[in-house]
Design a protein around this motif. Structure first.
Motif, PDB file in Angstrom:
ATOM      1  N   LEU A 289      61.447 -24.524 -16.200  1.00 29.54           N
ATOM      2  CA  LEU A 289      62.553 -24.217 -15.271  1.00 29.54           C
ATOM      3  C   LEU A 289      63.839 -24.898 -15.725  1.00 29.54           C
ATOM      4  O   LEU A 289      64.928 -24.327 -15.639  1.00 29.54           O
ATOM      5  N   SER A 290      63.686 -26.122 -16.215  1.00 28.52           N
ATOM      6  CA  SER A 290      64.862 -26.864 -16.686  1.00 28.52           C
ATOM      7  C   SER A 290      65.383 -26.273 -17.989  1.00 28.52           C
ATOM      8  O   SER A 290      66.576 -26.019 -18.136  1.00 28.52           O
ATOM      9  N   ARG A 291      64.489 -26.000 -18.928  1.00 24.81           N
ATOM     10  CA  ARG A 291      64.879 -25.555 -20.273  1.00 24.81           C
ATOM     11  C   ARG A 291      65.332 -24.087 -20.299  1.00 24.81           C
ATOM     12  O   ARG A 291      66.364 -23.761 -20.883  1.00 24.81           O
ATOM     13  N   ASP A 292      64.573 -23.198 -19.659  1.00 24.57           N
ATOM     14  CA  ASP A 292      64.838 -21.754 -19.809  1.00 24.57           C
ATOM     15  C   ASP A 292      65.633 -21.157 -18.657  1.00 24.57           C
ATOM     16  O   ASP A 292      66.176 -20.058 -18.793  1.00 24.57           O
ATOM     17  N   PHE A 293      65.683 -21.841 -17.500  1.00 22.27           N
ATOM     18  CA  PHE A 293      66.377 -21.269 -16.344  1.00 22.27           C
ATOM     19  C   PHE A 293      67.530 -22.149 -15.866  1.00 22.27           C
ATOM     20  O   PHE A 293      68.112 -21.894 -14.812  1.00 22.27           O
ATOM     21  N   ALA A 294      67.830 -23.196 -16.660  1.00 22.50           N
ATOM     22  CA  ALA A 294      68.974 -24.081 -16.391  1.00 22.50           C
ATOM     23  C   ALA A 294      68.951 -24.653 -14.964  1.00 22.50           C
ATOM     24  O   ALA A 294      69.996 -24.858 -14.361  1.00 22.50           O
ATOM     25  N   ILE A 295      67.749 -24.881 -14.440  1.00 26.09           N
ATOM     26  CA  ILE A 295      67.649 -25.498 -13.110  1.00 26.09           C
ATOM     27  C   ILE A 295      67.726 -27.015 -13.299  1.00 26.09           C
ATOM     28  O   ILE A 295      66.929 -27.601 -14.050  1.00 26.09           O
ATOM     29  N   ASP A 296      68.708 -27.638 -12.637  1.00 21.85           N
ATOM     30  CA  ASP A 296      68.889 -29.082 -12.825  1.00 21.85           C
ATOM     31  C   ASP A 296      68.769 -29.852 -11.499  1.00 21.85           C
ATOM     32  O   ASP A 296      69.098 -31.033 -11.430  1.00 21.85           O
ATOM     33  N   ASP A 297      68.301 -29.168 -10.453  1.00 18.96           N
ATOM     34  CA  ASP A 297      68.112 -29.808  -9.144  1.00 18.96           C
ATOM     35  C   ASP A 297      66.843 -30.672  -9.233  1.00 18.96           C
ATOM     36  O   ASP A 297      65.724 -30.151  -9.310  1.00 18.96           O
ATOM     37  N   ALA A 298      67.041 -32.012  -9.242  1.00 20.81           N
ATOM     38  CA  ALA A 298      65.916 -32.935  -9.480  1.00 20.81           C
ATOM     39  C   ALA A 298      64.792 -32.760  -8.458  1.00 20.81           C
ATOM     40  O   ALA A 298      63.610 -32.888  -8.801  1.00 20.81           O
ATOM     41  N   GLU A 299      65.157 -32.464  -7.217  1.00 23.14           N
ATOM     42  CA  GLU A 299      64.117 -32.302  -6.181  1.00 23.14           C
ATOM     43  C   GLU A 299      63.316 -31.018  -6.377  1.00 23.14           C
ATOM     44  O   GLU A 299      62.107 -30.984  -6.149  1.00 23.14           O
ATOM     45  N   VAL A 300      64.000 -29.963  -6.785  1.00 23.32           N
ATOM     46  CA  VAL A 300      63.316 -28.688  -7.072  1.00 23.32           C
ATOM     47  C   VAL A 300      62.352 -28.884  -8.242  1.00 23.32           C
ATOM     48  O   VAL A 300      61.200 -28.428  -8.206  1.00 23.32           O
ATOM     49  N   LEU A 301      62.806 -29.601  -9.267  1.00 24.50           N
ATOM     50  CA  LEU A 301      61.965 -29.832 -10.450  1.00 24.50           C
ATOM     51  C   LEU A 301      60.770 -30.725 -10.088  1.00 24.50           C
ATOM     52  O   LEU A 301      59.647 -30.455 -10.515  1.00 24.50           O
ATOM     53  N   ALA A 302      60.994 -31.768  -9.274  1.00 28.80           N
ATOM     54  CA  ALA A 302      59.892 -32.654  -8.876  1.00 28.80           C
ATOM     55  C   ALA A 302      58.896 -31.897  -8.000  1.00 28.80           C
ATOM     56  O   ALA A 302      57.681 -32.066  -8.138  1.00 28.80           O
ATOM     57  N   ALA A 303      59.410 -31.045  -7.111  1.00 31.89           N
ATOM     58  CA  ALA A 303      58.517 -30.265  -6.241  1.00 31.89           C
ATOM     59  C   ALA A 303      57.602 -29.385  -7.084  1.00 31.89           C
ATOM     60  O   ALA A 303      56.401 -29.256  -6.803  1.00 31.89           O
ATOM     61  N   THR A 304      58.157 -28.776  -8.130  1.00 32.64           N
ATOM     62  CA  THR A 304      57.363 -27.942  -9.045  1.00 32.64           C
ATOM     63  C   THR A 304      56.358 -28.802  -9.810  1.00 32.64           C
ATOM     64  O   THR A 304      55.171 -28.494  -9.879  1.00 32.64           O
ATOM     65  N   ARG A 305      56.854 -29.909 -10.341  1.00 31.41           N
ATOM     66  CA  ARG A 305      56.029 -30.771 -11.182  1.00 31.41           C
ATOM     67  C   ARG A 305      54.777 -31.275 -10.442  1.00 31.41           C
ATOM     68  O   ARG A 305      53.686 -31.313 -11.002  1.00 31.41           O
ATOM     69  N   TYR A 306      54.953 -31.650  -9.174  1.00 29.96           N
ATOM     70  CA  TYR A 306      53.844 -32.300  -8.446  1.00 29.96           C
ATOM     71  C   TYR A 306      53.174 -31.373  -7.435  1.00 29.96           C
ATOM     72  O   TYR A 306      52.425 -31.848  -6.579  1.00 29.96           O
ATOM     73  N   HIS A 307      53.410 -30.045  -7.509  1.00 28.64           N
ATOM     74  CA  HIS A 307      52.903 -29.176  -6.441  1.00 28.64           C
ATOM     75  C   HIS A 307      51.381 -29.072  -6.425  1.00 28.64           C
ATOM     76  O   HIS A 307      50.790 -28.754  -5.402  1.00 28.64           O
ATOM     77  N   THR A 308      50.714 -29.338  -7.549  1.00 25.82           N
ATOM     78  CA  THR A 308      49.250 -29.234  -7.583  1.00 25.82           C
ATOM     79  C   THR A 308      48.599 -30.562  -7.214  1.00 25.82           C
ATOM     80  O   THR A 308      47.636 -30.590  -6.446  1.00 25.82           O
TER      81      THR A 308
END
Ligand SMILES: [Fe+2]
Ligand SMILES: [Fe+2]
Length: 194
Positions: free
Chosen positions: A93-112
């Protein structure tokens, strides 16, 4: 925010049908929980659209991608590479979709796995992923988790993790260290003071 969601939705539409239906269910549930718990609904929806972007990769692809991205691979992830789809997905999401919202990225990272010290956004996505309509049909025990989620996110996650612990023990699954840390955290913080 909108263009990111549109680009993501186009990428999600190319994923396998069942996964697309799951993601759509998670988006609806994440929006509902975000409204109930005072989390920004559009950012929760963005996290929901992106959370399983790496879910269709095979176990060996996930291991290769995790190593290429320089992620530390835990022995439990080595055994069950599916656990890497959150961390790998966040990096995509960070590399290919330029998403830089740290909370969105953390939510994805730890969702499992969950983790100790989750933000409200992380809790909303974690639970939305577990209680969306498709999974609710498959597992009746999740009804308790869903009922709790409406009023107490921490109690709902603890209930889910307790159910997971019983299942893991029955099936001789190893527990991810972050899942253990998350359960300890919610167990200790939800316990009445003595
Ligand atoms: Fe997932
Ligand atoms: Fe998911």
């Amino acid at each position: 925010m909108r263009p990111q969601i549109e680009t993501l939705r186009a990428a999600v539409a190319r994923l396998p049908r069942g996964l697309v239906e799951h993601i759509e269910g998670v988006v609806a549930e994440a929006r509902r929980l975000a409204r109930l718990h005072g989390v920004d609904e559009e950012r929760a929806a963005l996290a929901a659209w992106g959370h399983d972007i790496a879910r269709a990769l095979s176990p060996s692809e996930l291991l290769v991608e995790a190593r290429r991205l320089g992620l530390a691979v835990d022995p439990v992830e080595e055994e069950a590479p599916i656990l890497l789809h959150g961390p790998v997905g966040a990096a995509i999401l960070s590399r290919d979709f330029a998403i830089d919202d740290a909370e969105v990225l953390a939510a994805t990272r730890y969702h499992t796995t969950g983790r100790a010290g989750m933000s409200t956004m992380e809790k909303v996505l974690f639970l939305a992923d577990k209680i969306e309509a498709g999974k609710m049909r498959a597992e009746a025990a999740l009804a308790t988790v869903r009922q709790l989620a409406d009023r107490d996110l921490d109690a709902a996650i603890l209930e889910y993790l307790d159910q997971h612990l019983v299942e893991a023990s029955r099936r001789a699954w190893p527990l991810h260290p972050q899942t253990v840390a998350a359960r300890n955290h919610f167990l200790l913080t939800n316990r009445p003071k003595r």
